[in-house]
Design an enzyme around this catalytic site. Structure first.
Site, PDB file in Angstrom:
ATOM      1  N   TYR A  68      27.367   9.717  45.420  1.00 55.58           N
ATOM      2  CA  TYR A  68      28.797   9.538  45.759  1.00 55.58           C
ATOM      3  C   TYR A  68      28.958   8.524  44.574  1.00 55.58           C
ATOM      4  O   TYR A  68      28.408   7.610  44.481  1.00 55.58           O
ATOM      5  CB  TYR A  68      29.078   8.886  47.025  1.00 55.58           C
ATOM      6  CG  TYR A  68      29.146   9.557  48.214  1.00 55.58           C
ATOM      7  CD1 TYR A  68      29.900  10.927  48.199  1.00 55.58           C
ATOM      8  CD2 TYR A  68      28.613   9.461  49.302  1.00 55.58           C
ATOM      9  CE1 TYR A  68      30.195  11.685  49.471  1.00 55.58           C
ATOM     10  CE2 TYR A  68      28.623  10.235  50.586  1.00 55.58           C
ATOM     11  CZ  TYR A  68      29.359  11.417  50.247  1.00 55.58           C
ATOM     12  OH  TYR A  68      29.503  12.189  51.595  1.00 55.58           O
ATOM     13  N   SER A  86      20.929  11.602  51.090  1.00 50.36           N
ATOM     14  CA  SER A  86      22.226  11.159  50.949  1.00 50.36           C
ATOM     15  C   SER A  86      22.184   9.811  50.290  1.00 50.36           C
ATOM     16  O   SER A  86      21.412   8.677  50.322  1.00 50.36           O
ATOM     17  CB  SER A  86      23.009  10.786  52.106  1.00 50.36           C
ATOM     18  OG  SER A  86      24.148   9.989  52.071  1.00 50.36           O
ATOM     19  N   GLY A 111      23.266  20.575  57.817  1.00 47.10           N
ATOM     20  CA  GLY A 111      23.617  19.415  58.042  1.00 47.10           C
ATOM     21  C   GLY A 111      23.691  19.064  59.496  1.00 47.10           C
ATOM     22  O   GLY A 111      22.597  18.680  59.718  1.00 47.10           O
ATOM     23  N   ARG A 112      24.692  19.313  60.366  1.00 49.73           N
ATOM     24  CA  ARG A 112      24.451  18.816  61.883  1.00 49.73           C
ATOM     25  C   ARG A 112      23.410  19.503  62.518  1.00 49.73           C
ATOM     26  O   ARG A 112      22.529  18.663  63.230  1.00 49.73           O
ATOM     27  CB  ARG A 112      25.760  19.211  62.410  1.00 49.73           C
ATOM     28  CG  ARG A 112      27.053  18.510  61.859  1.00 49.73           C
ATOM     29  CD  ARG A 112      28.175  18.975  62.637  1.00 49.73           C
ATOM     30  NE  ARG A 112      29.461  18.497  62.133  1.00 49.73           N
ATOM     31  CZ  ARG A 112      30.204  19.221  61.370  1.00 49.73           C
ATOM     32  NH1 ARG A 112      29.895  20.305  60.920  1.00 49.73           N
ATOM     33  NH2 ARG A 112      31.318  18.585  60.888  1.00 49.73           N
ATOM     34  N   HIS A 156      32.119  20.506  53.453  1.00 49.42           N
ATOM     35  CA  HIS A 156      31.403  19.042  53.963  1.00 49.42           C
ATOM     36  C   HIS A 156      31.485  19.385  55.742  1.00 49.42           C
ATOM     37  O   HIS A 156      31.823  18.625  56.271  1.00 49.42           O
ATOM     38  CB  HIS A 156      32.438  18.069  53.713  1.00 49.42           C
ATOM     39  CG  HIS A 156      31.620  16.560  53.419  1.00 49.42           C
ATOM     40  ND1 HIS A 156      31.354  16.422  52.057  1.00 49.42           N
ATOM     41  CD2 HIS A 156      31.271  15.777  54.468  1.00 49.42           C
ATOM     42  CE1 HIS A 156      30.841  15.060  52.225  1.00 49.42           C
ATOM     43  NE2 HIS A 156      30.739  14.761  53.561  1.00 49.42           N
ATOM     44  N   LYS A 179      28.377  19.463  44.337  1.00 53.83           N
ATOM     45  CA  LYS A 179      28.518  19.970  46.013  1.00 53.83           C
ATOM     46  C   LYS A 179      29.949  19.488  46.424  1.00 53.83           C
ATOM     47  O   LYS A 179      30.470  18.389  46.189  1.00 53.83           O
ATOM     48  CB  LYS A 179      27.757  19.018  46.703  1.00 53.83           C
ATOM     49  CG  LYS A 179      27.710  19.301  48.313  1.00 53.83           C
ATOM     50  CD  LYS A 179      26.652  18.394  49.133  1.00 53.83           C
ATOM     51  CE  LYS A 179      26.668  18.517  50.573  1.00 53.83           C
ATOM     52  NZ  LYS A 179      27.858  17.900  51.287  1.00 53.83           N
ATOM     53  N   VAL A 197      22.832  13.899  54.571  1.00 56.61           N
ATOM     54  CA  VAL A 197      23.569  13.060  55.885  1.00 56.61           C
ATOM     55  C   VAL A 197      23.423  11.763  55.708  1.00 56.61           C
ATOM     56  O   VAL A 197      22.305  11.214  56.033  1.00 56.61           O
ATOM     57  CB  VAL A 197      22.934  13.794  57.047  1.00 56.61           C
ATOM     58  CG1 VAL A 197      23.517  12.977  58.166  1.00 56.61           C
ATOM     59  CG2 VAL A 197      23.394  15.503  57.331  1.00 56.61           C
ATOM     60  N   THR A 250      28.355  14.852  44.777  1.00 57.37           N
ATOM     61  CA  THR A 250      29.348  15.255  45.871  1.00 57.37           C
ATOM     62  C   THR A 250      30.936  14.965  45.334  1.00 57.37           C
ATOM     63  O   THR A 250      31.196  13.822  45.131  1.00 57.37           O
ATOM     64  CB  THR A 250      28.974  14.650  47.475  1.00 57.37           C
ATOM     65  OG1 THR A 250      27.967  14.995  47.754  1.00 57.37           O
ATOM     66  CG2 THR A 250      29.945  15.205  48.345  1.00 57.37           C
ATOM     67  N   GLN A 306      21.597  12.945  46.340  1.00 59.29           N
ATOM     68  CA  GLN A 306      23.027  12.983  46.611  1.00 59.29           C
ATOM     69  C   GLN A 306      23.478  11.814  45.993  1.00 59.29           C
ATOM     70  O   GLN A 306      23.312  10.690  46.653  1.00 59.29           O
ATOM     71  CB  GLN A 306      23.389  13.632  47.644  1.00 59.29           C
ATOM     72  CG  GLN A 306      24.779  13.936  47.955  1.00 59.29           C
ATOM     73  CD  GLN A 306      25.656  12.554  48.263  1.00 59.29           C
ATOM     74  OE1 GLN A 306      24.818  11.816  49.307  1.00 59.29           O
ATOM     75  NE2 GLN A 306      26.763  12.492  47.976  1.00 59.29           N
TER      76      GLN A 306
END
Ligand SMILES: Cc1cc2nc3c(=O)[nH]c(=O)nc-3n(C[C@H](O)[C@H](O)[C@H](O)COP(=O)(O)O)c2cc1C
Length: 403
Positions: free
Chosen positions: A143, A119, A346-347, A292, A268, A91, A169, A141
């Site tokens: 990007y 993240s 996640g949340r 996501h 992911k 996150v 991701t 993770q």
């Protein structure tokens, strides 16, 4: 998600009995724009609702009078033992929920015996987070940035800091259109305007802590990419994503990443069997089924609905995980029964962070693990390893709250 009872109006973390209770504390504490950034999804949020509706529609097939008086929840994840089939998903910008953000989450995961995923868009640097939970298994993770040298450098740092798996991701070629953020004028760093005055006043403790952290503490920075110096410009979240991440990334780039990382690699953001097959063919060690949390392409299927076809396609050549919409221990059991090895949240843990920092995340993990254990007992299933489709009713059930 409703538990059928009415919780006290100003619930404390100690009184919370499920994830929705923790969410209500989070929703009370943080300003509307922050709540919307975390809770929101792409466009009409159809996929956000679908994620929940699909879990609710699945029915169990229990085995009464089957001894499950002692139960095993522990399992392994890419060879690492964990106490329960649960992982913290990456996150970004977790310091919006709590100044200790990703460090608090990593410490909570370590004390609970599960894995956390950092993240690359974290506020704390990957080295800071590794130092916060030394020795605990942690994943990183990525990007992929337009500037490949930046990606290569961060991957090398993650390896040097002891992260054990690289999660790539692939569902963010561009930022999804999160209309709540557009309407709220949400930027990074946040900039309250006169429109937000009432909201600021209602959330003074959060605003004061945030302002203090910005001035004297660590602040809402891009921890892995230059820290404070990288956040000089105030940008809408989507614009920040679109200016940095590479929208042209292809399957061949996975092979380039493979050459940079000698440990296990996880892909992911997979939601269909063809992509899962390709990922395995490209040497991925695990396929993380995810939409996501409904934040990217609105209209994608619920992950729990596509999980069986993906598990079939992967056919034990890689591990299969699932996230998006997990709010109950029953959801974890359903996902494991349909072929996932573990579930990610996640949340829910961001709610915990906002509600009580590390203790809040630990509380969320504890609640989900308790629910998972009770579900196994009620099913008559003594171990998470024994879960398969036979514990679910095969007939498709009537949708309860699908859109
Ligand atoms: C506020 C927020 C930030 C996120 N940031 C990232 C990120 O940086 N990288 C990533 O791969 N996924 C990110 N995700 C997606 C999560 O990893 C995960 O897939 C999703 O939250 C799962 O759905 P759930 O929130 O319903 O559990 C983010 C999710 C949220 C809510």
């Amino acid at each position: 998600m409703k538990d059928g009872s009415t919780p006290p109006r100003r619930l404390t973390l100690a009184q919370a009995i499920n994830v929705e209770d923790v969410r209500s504390i989070f929703a009370r504490k943080v300003p509307t724009a922050v709540r919307d950034f975390i809770d929101g999804g792409g466009e009409d949020e159809v996929t956000v609702r679908r994620n929940r509706g699909a879990f609710e529609a699945i029915e169990f097939r229990n085995r009464p009078l089957t001894d499950a008086s002692t139960r095993t929840l522990s399992t392994t994840l890419l060879g690492t033992p964990i106490t329960a089939p649960l992982v913290l998903a990456p996150v970004g910008l977790a310091s919006l929920a709590h100044p200790l953000g990703e460090r608090a989450a990593a410490m909570a995961a370590a004390s609970s015996g599960i894995v956390s995923t950092l993240s690359s868009s974290s506020c704390w640097s990957l080295e800071d987070v590794a130092d916060a939970a030394p020795g605990a298994p942690k994943w990183f993770q990525l990007y992929v940035w337009r500037d490949r040298a930046i990606s290569a450098d961060v991957v090398a740092r993650a390896r040097a800091a002891g992260y054990t798996a690289l999660v790539v991701t692939v569902d963010v070629p561009v930022g999804g259109r999160r209309e709540r953020d557009l309407r709220n004028g949400f930027t990074i760093p946040p900039r309250p305007t006169w429109r937000h005055t009432g909201d600021v006043i209602r959330h003074l403790p959060w605003v004061a802590r945030f302002a203090w952290d910005e001035m004297f503490g660590h602040g809402l920075t891009m921890g892995n990419f230059g820290g404070r110096t990288a956040v000089t410009q105030r940008l809408a979240f989507m614009d920040r994503v679109n200016s940095r991440f590479d929208p042209g990334m292809t399957w061949d780039d996975l092979e380039w990443l493979r050459s940079l990382w000698d440990g296990p690699m996880v892909i992911k953001g997979i939601t269909n069997a063809d992509a899962a097959r390709e990922a395995v063919a490209r040497g991925m060690d695990a396929v993380w089924v995810s939409n996501h949390g409904g934040r990217q392409l609105d209209g994608l299927p619920a992950t729990i609905d596509v999980l069986p076809e993906i598990a079939d396609a992967v056919d034990d050549r890689a591990e299969v995980y699932l996230d998006s919409g997990i709010r109950r221990g029953t959801d974890i059991v359903k996902a494991l029964a349909r072929g996932a090895r573990v579930c990610m949240i996640g949340r829910p843990y961001v709610y915990g962070l906002a509600a009580g920092g590390q203790a809040g995340v630990e509380k969320v993990i504890e609640l989900l693990v308790k629910e998972l254990d009770t579900t196994l007992a009620l099913l008559g299933c003594a171990s998470v390893d024994r879960l398969d489709e036979s514990w679910l009713r095969s007939a498709p059930a009537r949708r309860l709250s699908a859109p």
